[in-house]
Write an enzyme that holds these catalytic residues in place. Structure first.
Site, PDB file in Angstrom:
ATOM      1  N   SER A 142      51.304 -11.878 -75.260  1.00  0.00           N
ATOM      2  CA  SER A 142      52.059 -11.652 -73.932  1.00  0.00           C
ATOM      3  C   SER A 142      53.567 -11.972 -74.518  1.00  0.00           C
ATOM      4  CB  SER A 142      51.734 -13.074 -73.156  1.00  0.00           C
ATOM      5  OG  SER A 142      52.804 -13.329 -72.099  1.00  0.00           O
ATOM      6  N   TYR A 155      49.208 -21.849 -72.767  1.00  0.00           N
ATOM      7  CA  TYR A 155      49.073 -20.449 -72.500  1.00  0.00           C
ATOM      8  C   TYR A 155      50.263 -19.778 -73.769  1.00  0.00           C
ATOM      9  CZ  TYR A 155      49.447 -15.861 -70.404  1.00  0.00           C
ATOM     10  OH  TYR A 155      49.367 -14.426 -70.185  1.00  0.00           O
TER      11      TYR A 155
HETATM   12  N1  NAD Z   1      49.558  -9.909 -65.905  1.00  0.00           N
HETATM   13  C1  NAD Z   1      50.403 -10.457 -66.339  1.00  0.00           C
HETATM   14  O1  NAD Z   1      51.573 -10.640 -66.116  1.00  0.00           O
HETATM   15  C2  NAD Z   1      50.238 -10.599 -67.752  1.00  0.00           C
HETATM   16  C3  NAD Z   1      51.163 -10.987 -68.702  1.00  0.00           C
HETATM   17  C4  NAD Z   1      51.045 -11.209 -70.174  1.00  0.00           C
HETATM   18  C5  NAD Z   1      49.610 -11.306 -70.704  1.00  0.00           C
HETATM   19  N2  NAD Z   1      48.809 -11.202 -69.711  1.00  0.00           N
HETATM   20  C6  NAD Z   1      47.262 -11.326 -70.312  1.00  0.00           C
HETATM   21  O2  NAD Z   1      46.514 -10.047 -69.907  1.00  0.00           O
HETATM   22  C7  NAD Z   1      45.242 -10.248 -69.910  1.00  0.00           C
HETATM   23  C8  NAD Z   1      44.449  -9.918 -68.758  1.00  0.00           C
HETATM   24  O3  NAD Z   1      45.054 -10.487 -67.667  1.00  0.00           O
HETATM   25  P1  NAD Z   1      45.382  -9.932 -66.114  1.00  0.00           P
HETATM   26  O4  NAD Z   1      46.885 -10.020 -66.281  1.00  0.00           O
HETATM   27  O5  NAD Z   1      44.812  -8.455 -66.214  1.00  0.00           O
HETATM   28  O6  NAD Z   1      44.716 -10.997 -65.372  1.00  0.00           O
HETATM   29  P2  NAD Z   1      43.319 -11.037 -64.382  1.00  0.00           P
HETATM   30  O7  NAD Z   1      43.053 -12.224 -64.031  1.00  0.00           O
HETATM   31  O8  NAD Z   1      43.606  -9.761 -63.471  1.00  0.00           O
HETATM   32  O9  NAD Z   1      42.257 -10.658 -65.403  1.00  0.00           O
HETATM   33  C9  NAD Z   1      41.639 -11.357 -66.306  1.00  0.00           C
HETATM   34  C10 NAD Z   1      40.101 -11.078 -66.400  1.00  0.00           C
HETATM   35  O10 NAD Z   1      39.715 -12.187 -67.548  1.00  0.00           O
HETATM   36  C11 NAD Z   1      38.498 -12.661 -67.143  1.00  0.00           C
HETATM   37  N3  NAD Z   1      38.243 -13.845 -67.817  1.00  0.00           N
HETATM   38  C12 NAD Z   1      38.732 -15.129 -67.847  1.00  0.00           C
HETATM   39  N4  NAD Z   1      37.971 -16.134 -68.585  1.00  0.00           N
HETATM   40  C13 NAD Z   1      36.971 -15.125 -68.990  1.00  0.00           C
HETATM   41  C14 NAD Z   1      35.961 -15.526 -69.858  1.00  0.00           C
HETATM   42  N5  NAD Z   1      35.910 -17.119 -70.301  1.00  0.00           N
HETATM   43  N6  NAD Z   1      35.071 -14.693 -70.465  1.00  0.00           N
HETATM   44  C15 NAD Z   1      35.193 -13.573 -69.839  1.00  0.00           C
HETATM   45  N7  NAD Z   1      36.027 -13.187 -68.893  1.00  0.00           N
HETATM   46  C16 NAD Z   1      36.901 -13.859 -68.601  1.00  0.00           C
HETATM   47  C17 NAD Z   1      38.679 -12.864 -65.554  1.00  0.00           C
HETATM   48  O11 NAD Z   1      37.554 -12.799 -65.017  1.00  0.00           O
HETATM   49  C18 NAD Z   1      39.431 -11.613 -65.207  1.00  0.00           C
HETATM   50  O12 NAD Z   1      38.662 -10.619 -64.740  1.00  0.00           O
HETATM   51  C19 NAD Z   1      45.230 -11.893 -70.140  1.00  0.00           C
HETATM   52  O13 NAD Z   1      44.826 -12.333 -71.566  1.00  0.00           O
HETATM   53  C20 NAD Z   1      46.462 -12.393 -69.715  1.00  0.00           C
HETATM   54  O14 NAD Z   1      46.898 -13.584 -70.378  1.00  0.00           O
HETATM   55  C21 NAD Z   1      48.786 -10.878 -68.541  1.00  0.00           C
END
Ligand code: NAD
Length: 250
Positions: A142, A155
């Protein structure tokens, strides 16, 4: 098709970035195993790929649980006889609190999902990739892995840790044909940022704090994941590719 004949495993594939990446990789010909702890949404995402003519399966997976991760990768190998791509993407944000307010349990939940979960993915997939003599792993870090932010301590620590863990893995396995990279998304339009949207004043600042002045779409991140997964990225390893609209310029 850029991933014809390839097999990919995607964690956190029920939603957001993981779902978009699974869809995009399937569009390029990959067979995709979607892994998530959210069974309903995960099965729905796999069905959507199948309905569009792609090859996809879903398996319930908890990335914090070593047995669960190992079983999911064994399932992928059983299905396809190879695992070419692992996208270690599952993540949680945790509650926004200052460091002294965070319980040890809350710390563990974020670190275990976002950092240990990626370690378990690497640990479980590498034996298959060593046998194959090839493979590529992509981890979701991130923009918050590169800078501080108030009230998101665990985080940021996890995402920062992934930047160097990615380099370690790249170094340990590069000579065996395995590339390991990360992506560094900025603010992306997925459910994980829902809490930020509720505070209108804060949201105005957060949603434009980059060079482009807008948030990103999961599909835009999926394009970067696809690139790193493809042979076009054959000389790239140990890298974190920012997909943040210039978020680190701020
Ligand atoms: N959306 C943002 O702004 C952003 C920015 C930087 C990084 N990220 C990272 O991107 C990745 C995806 O996040 P997103 O934005 O798509 O959010 P999201 O909440 O849409 O997706 C996250 C997914 O991870 C799954 N998950 C959580 N804990 C889990 C576990 N223990 N085992 C299996 N699955 C699990 C959830 O059920 C969900 O489907 C994450 O690592 C997040 O930290 C997101």
């Amino acid at each position: 098709m850029r991933l014809q004949g390839k097999n990919a495993v995607v964690t956190g594939a029920a939603s957001g970035i993981g779902k978009a990446a699974a869809i995009r990789m399937a569009e390029e010909g990959a067979s995709v195993l979607l892994c998530d702890k959210n069974v309903i949404e995960g099965e729905g995402a796999a069905k959507r790929i199948q309905a569009d003519g792609g090859t996809a399966l879903f398996i319930e997976t908890d990335v914090t649980d070593e047995d669960s991760v190992r079983q999911s990768l064994q399932y992928a190998f059983k299905q396809w006889g190879a695992i070419d791509i692992l996208f270690n993407n599952a993540g949680v944000s945790g509650k926004e609190k200052k460091l002294h307010e965070i319980s040890a349990e809350e710390w563990d939940q974020v670190i275990n999902t976002n950092l240990k979960g990626v370690f378990l993915g690497i640990k479980s997939v590498v034996p298959f990739m060593l046998d194959q003599g090839k493979g590529t792993i992509i981890n979701t870090s991130s923009v918050l892995g590169f800078k501080g932010k108030k009230r998101t301590g665990p985080y940021n620590a996890a995402k920062g840790g992934l930047v160097t863990l990615t380099k370690n893995a790249a170094l340990e396995y590069g000579r065996y044909g395995i590339r390991v990279n990360a992506i560094g998304p900025g603010v992306i339009d997925t459910p994980i940022i829902d809490a930020w949207r509720k505070d209108e004043k804060k949201w105005q600042i957060i949603s434009s704090a980059n060079a482009l002045g807008r948030i990103g779409k999961p599909e835009e991140v999926a394009e970067a994941v696809l690139f790193l997964a493809c042979d076009e990225a054959s000389f790239i390893t140990g890298e974190t590719l920012m997909v943040d609209g210039g978020g680190l310029t701020f």
